[in-house]
Enzyme design. Structure first.
Site, PDB file in Angstrom:
ATOM      1  N   LYS A 154      10.413  -3.243  -3.311  1.00 39.62           N
ATOM      2  CA  LYS A 154       9.535  -2.600  -4.125  1.00 39.62           C
ATOM      3  C   LYS A 154       8.302  -1.949  -3.383  1.00 39.62           C
ATOM      4  O   LYS A 154       7.657  -2.603  -2.630  1.00 39.62           O
ATOM      5  CB  LYS A 154       8.724  -3.816  -4.950  1.00 39.62           C
ATOM      6  CG  LYS A 154       7.847  -3.132  -6.174  1.00 39.62           C
ATOM      7  CD  LYS A 154       6.688  -4.172  -6.590  1.00 39.62           C
ATOM      8  CE  LYS A 154       5.291  -3.957  -5.704  1.00 39.62           C
ATOM      9  NZ  LYS A 154       4.612  -2.591  -5.799  1.00 39.62           N
ATOM     10  N   GLU A 229       3.400 -11.289   5.899  1.00 42.11           N
ATOM     11  CA  GLU A 229       2.414 -10.454   6.965  1.00 42.11           C
ATOM     12  C   GLU A 229       1.271  -9.998   6.217  1.00 42.11           C
ATOM     13  O   GLU A 229       1.383  -9.270   5.267  1.00 42.11           O
ATOM     14  CB  GLU A 229       3.346  -9.283   7.242  1.00 42.11           C
ATOM     15  CG  GLU A 229       4.657  -9.420   8.313  1.00 42.11           C
ATOM     16  CD  GLU A 229       4.399 -10.186   9.589  1.00 42.11           C
ATOM     17  OE1 GLU A 229       3.315 -10.422  10.083  1.00 42.11           O
ATOM     18  OE2 GLU A 229       5.571 -10.490  10.392  1.00 42.11           O
ATOM     19  N   CYS A 263      -3.102  -3.475   9.561  1.00 42.04           N
ATOM     20  CA  CYS A 263      -3.462  -4.513   9.525  1.00 42.04           C
ATOM     21  C   CYS A 263      -3.754  -5.029  11.201  1.00 42.04           C
ATOM     22  O   CYS A 263      -4.475  -6.084  11.364  1.00 42.04           O
ATOM     23  CB  CYS A 263      -2.267  -5.483   9.123  1.00 42.04           C
ATOM     24  SG  CYS A 263      -0.781  -5.232   9.869  1.00 42.04           S
ATOM     25  N   GLU A 356     -11.845  -7.995   6.535  1.00 47.36           N
ATOM     26  CA  GLU A 356     -11.129  -6.664   6.951  1.00 47.36           C
ATOM     27  C   GLU A 356     -11.532  -5.746   6.000  1.00 47.36           C
ATOM     28  O   GLU A 356     -11.579  -5.573   4.754  1.00 47.36           O
ATOM     29  CB  GLU A 356      -9.483  -7.130   6.537  1.00 47.36           C
ATOM     30  CG  GLU A 356      -8.872  -6.212   6.908  1.00 47.36           C
ATOM     31  CD  GLU A 356      -7.375  -6.428   6.603  1.00 47.36           C
ATOM     32  OE1 GLU A 356      -7.130  -6.775   5.373  1.00 47.36           O
ATOM     33  OE2 GLU A 356      -6.419  -6.275   7.333  1.00 47.36           O
TER      34      GLU A 356
HETATM   35  P1  NDP Z   1      -1.809  -5.730  -1.716  1.00 50.06           P
HETATM   36  O1  NDP Z   1      -1.595  -7.416  -1.539  1.00 50.06           O
HETATM   37  O2  NDP Z   1      -2.583  -5.551  -2.885  1.00 50.06           O
HETATM   38  O3  NDP Z   1      -0.122  -5.295  -2.127  1.00 50.06           O
HETATM   39  C1  NDP Z   1       0.755  -5.513  -1.269  1.00 50.06           C
HETATM   40  C2  NDP Z   1       2.144  -5.246  -2.171  1.00 50.06           C
HETATM   41  O4  NDP Z   1       2.088  -6.349  -3.073  1.00 50.06           O
HETATM   42  C3  NDP Z   1       2.044  -4.055  -2.887  1.00 50.06           C
HETATM   43  O5  NDP Z   1       3.445  -3.487  -3.204  1.00 50.06           O
HETATM   44  C4  NDP Z   1       1.839  -4.597  -4.335  1.00 50.06           C
HETATM   45  O6  NDP Z   1       2.128  -3.705  -5.322  1.00 50.06           O
HETATM   46  C5  NDP Z   1       2.321  -5.882  -4.372  1.00 50.06           C
HETATM   47  N1  NDP Z   1       1.607  -6.748  -5.270  1.00 50.06           N
HETATM   48  C6  NDP Z   1       0.420  -6.908  -5.631  1.00 50.06           C
HETATM   49  N2  NDP Z   1       0.135  -8.024  -6.589  1.00 50.06           N
HETATM   50  C7  NDP Z   1       1.454  -8.709  -6.585  1.00 50.06           C
HETATM   51  C8  NDP Z   1       1.814  -9.869  -7.330  1.00 50.06           C
HETATM   52  N3  NDP Z   1       1.039 -10.510  -7.870  1.00 50.06           N
HETATM   53  N4  NDP Z   1       3.318 -10.206  -7.100  1.00 50.06           N
HETATM   54  C9  NDP Z   1       3.996  -9.419  -6.504  1.00 50.06           C
HETATM   55  N5  NDP Z   1       3.500  -8.340  -5.845  1.00 50.06           N
HETATM   56  C10 NDP Z   1       2.079  -7.711  -5.736  1.00 50.06           C
HETATM   57  O7  NDP Z   1      -2.140  -5.032  -0.305  1.00 50.06           O
HETATM   58  P2  NDP Z   1      -2.261  -3.475  -0.331  1.00 50.06           P
HETATM   59  O8  NDP Z   1      -1.129  -2.799  -0.503  1.00 50.06           O
HETATM   60  O9  NDP Z   1      -3.850  -3.243  -0.592  1.00 50.06           O
HETATM   61  O10 NDP Z   1      -2.227  -3.583   1.467  1.00 50.06           O
HETATM   62  C11 NDP Z   1      -3.261  -3.817   2.305  1.00 50.06           C
HETATM   63  C12 NDP Z   1      -3.326  -5.280   2.913  1.00 50.06           C
HETATM   64  O11 NDP Z   1      -1.971  -5.440   3.675  1.00 50.06           O
HETATM   65  C13 NDP Z   1      -4.147  -5.357   3.887  1.00 50.06           C
HETATM   66  O12 NDP Z   1      -4.887  -6.859   3.530  1.00 50.06           O
HETATM   67  C14 NDP Z   1      -3.483  -5.528   5.158  1.00 50.06           C
HETATM   68  O13 NDP Z   1      -4.078  -6.325   6.373  1.00 50.06           O
HETATM   69  C15 NDP Z   1      -2.297  -6.107   4.863  1.00 50.06           C
HETATM   70  N6  NDP Z   1      -1.045  -5.665   5.793  1.00 50.06           N
HETATM   71  C16 NDP Z   1      -0.638  -6.573   6.604  1.00 50.06           C
HETATM   72  C17 NDP Z   1       0.314  -5.996   7.737  1.00 50.06           C
HETATM   73  C18 NDP Z   1       0.771  -7.168   8.487  1.00 50.06           C
HETATM   74  O14 NDP Z   1       1.828  -6.903   8.914  1.00 50.06           O
HETATM   75  N7  NDP Z   1       0.282  -8.426   8.552  1.00 50.06           N
HETATM   76  C19 NDP Z   1       0.962  -4.796   7.802  1.00 50.06           C
HETATM   77  C20 NDP Z   1       0.086  -3.962   6.607  1.00 50.06           C
HETATM   78  C21 NDP Z   1      -0.594  -4.385   5.807  1.00 50.06           C
HETATM   79  P3  NDP Z   1       0.946  -2.294  -6.223  1.00 50.06           P
HETATM   80  O15 NDP Z   1      -0.026  -2.228  -5.063  1.00 50.06           O
HETATM   81  O16 NDP Z   1       2.155  -1.526  -6.429  1.00 50.06           O
HETATM   82  O17 NDP Z   1       0.832  -2.877  -7.466  1.00 50.06           O
END
Ligand code: NDP
Length: 453
Positions: A154, A229, A263, A356
């Site tokens: 997804k 992650e 991140c 962050e």
């Molecule tokens: P989110 O946690 O909001 O979303 C990440 C993914 O999870 C999206 O595909 C989102 O879908 C999905 N999602 C949201 N809610 C749910 C749920 N209840 N159940 C299952 N899936 C769900 O993060 P962001 O997209 O805002 O990304 C930014 C964050 O990611 C930052 O905090 C960053 O630090 C972290 N990050 C970490 C990395 C690492 O390797 N440690 C690398 C890159 C980013 P949708 O948005 O489509 O609704």
């Protein structure tokens, strides 16, 4: 059925409309993946490797197309997007070697023979964030396929285009139907269903720590395997004995890459007090010379933020009375632009210092000595990344061992390579991706005793 209009973050113009996958369609895709997995795990290891190599070649033939899609749909500078598409190719090629090396053990036991097998887990659900849609997809996808798992991915709602295209390229490369499926949609529908469906045996989630916590709780109901992650608030520690010119010149790239939506961003610069003034003198021109602008231009280094809402979120960390030391530039007019911004001095409890930001905002804080540098670096619930600048090898190793974080670099702004392990300490995650052992995380070990008498 609902849909989402993908917006070009550099122009605010609509790019295309994408239909959302429903919960019922998600269930059907998971069931298809489970059926496909029976055949996929039985594909001879050499043939599985060959298919992954073909998939890598197909990506290679479409690097420019994928990069252009990411530039239009996510605002990534085309140079960076080309690197990201190349990373998908390289990660697939790297793990193409894994199926033939997925060996178990033979363990001496009395009265027989004991062997272990690494069995594929089954269907893997991959939940990808919007900041690096291509690399993060490939980090879970390639080792999962190599292990004999099938994958339902997804992409983030805002950035589905490259994942959808990579799904098409997988089929063009000859991967059987159902082995890799891409389901655009929302986290609350598609993501949630992947977490809740009993046929999904592992979730690989990259995203915010908050959503990661919910997913961990959801996985607990099924004892579902999980890699997380999550977020970061990494330190870039500059000691007085460092090459200050190099440290200052590289600091913008350690935090403003992908407009800070990274991140691993080293968003807290910690500088030994005795060289603080000199460091700031050098940092200012380095920040001001970051080329911010049209992501389609080959020499652009930083593009826009992903959305208007995210720009508002980033800007909330820089209120009108914020201690802005200096800033770079950003275009006016349409586009979700935000200039590279340096805050100093910041209070230890300022949200810009503790949270962050996920945008091009960095704080600079002085420290007195090595002990204080370590204390400040560790004073965060996160532990994903970080850098140490010093010419003293002993200090570099000492500080690296003391900083509670998963990926560190000494005298370099970057520590992410697909052939070395990647993952977080503390609230930055669980498990490791990349590197030679990542395939093991998509297997369970089966132990078999065969009596010989
Ligand atoms: P989110 O946690 O909001 O979303 C990440 C993914 O999870 C999206 O595909 C989102 O879908 C999905 N999602 C949201 N809610 C749910 C749920 N209840 N159940 C299952 N899936 C769900 O993060 P962001 O997209 O805002 O990304 C930014 C964050 O990611 C930052 O905090 C960053 O630090 C972290 N990050 C970490 C990395 C690492 O390797 N440690 C690398 C890159 C980013 P949708 O948005 O489509 O609704």
């Amino acid at each position: 059925m609902t849909s989402y209009t993908v917006i070009n973050p550099a122009t605010e113009r609509p790019v295309t409309q994408i239909e959302h996958t429903t919960a019922e369609q998600t269930d059907a895709a998971i069931e298809r993946a489970a059926r496909a997995q029976e055949a996929w795990r039985a594909v001879a290891p050499g043939d599985r490797g060959r298919l992954l190599r073909r998939f890598a070649e197909e990506i290679d033939a479409h690097v420019d197309e994928l990069a252009a899609l990411e530039t239009t749909g996510s605002g990534h500078p085309v140079g960076a997007a080309t690197w990201e598409a190349g990373q998908v190719r390289d990660v697939l090629a790297y793990y193409a070697a894994a199926p033939e090396r997925l060996t178990g053990k033979q363990i001496p036991v009395p009265g027989g023979l004991d062997v272990t097998f690494k069995e594929p887990l089954g269907v893997v659900g991959l939940i990808v964030p919007w900041n690096f849609p291509m690399p993060i997809l490939s980090w879970g996808l390639a080792p999962a396929l190599a292990a004999g798992c099938t994958v339902v991915a997804k992409p983030a709602e805002m950035t589905p285009l490259t994942a959808i295209r990579i799904g098409e390229l997988a089929l063009a490369a000859g991967l059987p139907e159902g082995v890799f499926q891409v389901l655009p949609g929302t986290g609350s529908v598609v993501g949630q269903r992947l977490v809740d469906h009993p046929l999904v045996r592992k979730i690989v989630f990259t995203g915010s720590t908050e959503v990661g916590q919910q997913i961990m709780a959801g996985c607990a109901r099924h004892i579902k395997r999980l890699t997380l992650e999550l977020g970061g608030k990494s330190a870039n520690i500059v000691f007085a004995d460092a090459d200050i010119e190099r440290a200052a010149a590289s600091a913008p790239y350690a935090v403003f890459d992908n407009a800070g939506q990274d991140c691993c961003a080293r968003s807290r610069i910690l500088v030994e007090s005795s060289v603080l003034d000199r460091f700031m003198e050098l940092l200012e021109p380095a920040v001001k010379s970051v080329r911010v602008g049209d992501p389609a231009a080959a020499d652009t280094e930083m593009g826009p933020l992903i959305s208007a809402a995210h720009r508002e979120h980033v800007a909330s960390y820089v209120p009108t009375d914020a201690p802005v030391a200096f800033r770079g530039s950003a275009p006016d007019g349409a586009g979700f632009w935000y200039p590279p911004t340096v805050l100093a001095p910041v209070a230890a409890d300022a949200p810009a210092y503790t949270e962050e930001i996920f945008g091009p905002v960095v704080t600079v804080t002085p420290f007195a000595d090595e002990a204080e540098a370590i204390t400040l670096a560790n004073d965060t619930p996160y532990g994903l990344s970080g850098s140490i600048w010093t010419e003293n090898v002993g200090r570099a190793v000492r500080v690296a061992r003391a900083v509670e974080t998963g990926n560190l670099s000494v005298n370099s702004h970057s520590s992410v390579r697909y052939w070395t392990p990647f993952g977080g300490f503390k609230q930055s995650g669980l498990g490791r991706e990349l590197g030679p052992d990542a395939v093991d995380a998509f297997t369970d070990v089966k132990n078999l005793f065969i009596a010989t008498n």
